[in-house]
Design an enzyme around this catalytic site. Sequence first.
Site, PDB file in Angstrom:
ATOM      1  CD  GLU A  42       2.685 125.472 119.240  1.00  0.00           C
ATOM      2  OE1 GLU A  42       2.028 125.253 120.267  1.00  0.00           O
ATOM      3  OE2 GLU A  42       3.420 124.616 118.693  1.00  0.00           O
ATOM      4  CG  ASP A  89       6.894 132.054 112.406  1.00  0.00           C
ATOM      5  OD1 ASP A  89       8.124 131.833 112.514  1.00  0.00           O
ATOM      6  OD2 ASP A  89       6.235 131.764 111.398  1.00  0.00           O
ATOM      7  CG  MET A 144      44.272 115.123 109.717  1.00  0.00           C
ATOM      8  SD  MET A 144      42.825 114.168 110.197  1.00  0.00           S
ATOM      9  CE  MET A 144      41.571 114.882 109.164  1.00  0.00           C
ATOM     10  CD  GLU A 180      36.483 113.167 116.014  1.00  0.00           C
ATOM     11  OE1 GLU A 180      35.465 113.400 116.671  1.00  0.00           O
ATOM     12  OE2 GLU A 180      37.448 113.948 115.946  1.00  0.00           O
ATOM     13  CE  LYS A 194      39.427 113.911 106.129  1.00  0.00           C
ATOM     14  NZ  LYS A 194      38.531 114.474 105.082  1.00  0.00           N
ATOM     15  CD  GLU A 209      35.315 119.447 107.848  1.00  0.00           C
ATOM     16  OE1 GLU A 209      35.619 119.411 106.649  1.00  0.00           O
ATOM     17  OE2 GLU A 209      36.143 119.710 108.753  1.00  0.00           O
ATOM     18  CE  LYS A 215      40.851 114.232 115.725  1.00  0.00           C
ATOM     19  NZ  LYS A 215      39.843 115.152 116.236  1.00  0.00           N
ATOM     20  CB  CYS A 260      47.537 123.357  69.862  1.00  0.00           C
ATOM     21  SG  CYS A 260      46.927 124.115  71.390  1.00  0.00           S
ATOM     22  CB  CYS A 314      50.752 123.087  72.518  1.00  0.00           C
ATOM     23  SG  CYS A 314      50.706 124.721  71.745  1.00  0.00           S
TER      24      CYS A 314
END
Length: 648
Positions: free
Chosen positions: A32, A34, A80, A108, A110, A165, A280, A398, A414
């Site tokens: 449907e 498509d 932050m 909220e 993160k 985000e 915040k 080393c 080293c």
Amino acid sequence: MTYDEYKEKVKTLKKWAYAYYVEDNPVATDEEYDRLYHEVLDYEMKHPDKALEDSPTKRVGGIVRDEFTKAKHIKRMWSMEDVFSKEEVQDWLDRVEKNVGECDYFCEPKFDGASMNLLYDDGKLLRAITRGDGVVGEEVTDNVRTIRSVPLVIDYKGLIEIRGEVVIRKDDFEQINEERLKAGEAPFANPRNAAAGSLRQLDSSVTAKRRLVFYPWGIGENTLDQKKLSEKMEFIYGQGFLRPPYHEACHTIDNIEKFYQFLISKRDEIPMMMDGMVIKVDEIEKQEELGYTVKFPRWMCAYKFPAVEKVTQIRAITLQVGRTGVITPVAEIEPVNIEGAMVSRATLHNFDEIERKDIRIGDHVIIIRSGDVIPKITKVLIDRRTGDEIPVERPTHCPTCGSELLDEGALIKCQNLECPDRVINTIIHFAKKGCMDIDGLGSKIVEQLVKEGKIHDILDLYSLTYEDLADLEGFKEKKISNLLDAIAASKGAPLHRLITAMGIEHIGEVASRALALEFGLGIVDAKYEDIVAIDGIGEEMANSLLEFMRVNREKVLKLFNTIKPTVEKKVEAKENPFKGKIVVLTGTMSESRGKIKEMLEELGAKVSGSVSKKTDFVIYGEDAGSKLTKAESLGVPTLTEDEMRAML
């Protein structure tokens, strides 16, 4: 099909697409969808002038780019401040409320993804820019247009930046990695890397298949007149953006902690990766009054979730050689999934720690990972030993160049300045932002140039030619010219950045500025007593600088001659009413506040972003706001711009 019928079909198609791609709850069959999609597409091909800007057909990937271009944010995208406990949250609240009084807080989740800035012009999506360094990012508009939860059109006049985000759901992340493994490709380490990697695809059709999701969390440039951030976000959600699964208005530490613990309890249920909670200050006026540090807004912080522990087994110990020659042991561990990230290595810091914890190859250990922190071993499970574990021996040579190591106890070094690993890491540091800022000279290219014998030290960068690079794999004409241009552009950089770029142990950006101002190019011959006389420079830093110049004096002089750095002049401010004073600027002035700030700093003043009892003057222009009001309430002297200039 009439235009009205077309609009109705677009509306239906958008609803079906949103249900499938965003809500993960299909309301129509693929057949449907498509069929309707192609009906809409046929109409748009016949009537391109009538095609709607927000038609789902506009989202389909297929645009292939050679590279991404840089783009500037209108307003900076800040990082932050992180806090990790209830006590640290209380300290943060105390600092906030000491400056602006009691606040409302907007909390909220993160989400752990890739930060994105969406720029709309008169309601149309104009540009999508990655965070980058906060000032400049990469434009990935073609790719972001394929994200179904990003509206292509909103109801807004003028310019507005909507920040958020880009994330991948946990189930989709696992599916992507399964597909990559089947295709013989390396799996993504975590959902954040998968999201970022998907956004940086040169072919937008690849991005379109990744089912990315966008959650808005903030606003940059805007003319919205709501008084609270939460009210502005309600407007944003009303434009078709996704609302976070949970958010809360809080007023006290107990409210905040209760919601934080609630989010932790929902951590496994929420389909996206969360690594903390954002707190915040909700009132916009108080946000403006609190202002910013060099890195963070003072009005927001990230309350990070506790580290997650897992048990795994050490397979081997490998050695890394840093730019200063320090050998760092790394535990290669049985891969273990921690909060969606496949972890296969853990830091061991140094060999003294290995001995203190009695860490052996084959040991079962507890590792923790918190946010971006490199996983580390916290405990060895000695009761699980079988007797086949192998003690770790301190290295004597080393692992890269084979030269004898200097063992100083906690640090093993080293001393070979031509050790390939030291050279690679030295050049990577030299080229990075904050140092010489050579765009395009990343770690992989540096490794390639060193391993192919094209460069052996920093100076060799400045003698590279087109012919040197033309025969290297992956270097096309444009890439070569861009890299050579970036290297040439680094000439004339401020001296303090060149000093920072040299990677002198214990000498950071602040110390480099002080040394550049004090000595200029004469830093190569600076004396101990003159160095320690500089405010903020101690004995350890002085000895480190002197030893570096003793070993590298000729190389440094060649760098000065090749790069010709800009030498900042040390100007001692003459006596004036603002020398040594703390000054705050507010309101609209006759010229930019940046220029006035620069002028005052040249006079010896310290310009602050917030008013306190320690403030000596508040200088104000037209439309001055809460800073002027606060100054008057605290009894801080206030000056108009004209009064300030009259005093000079």
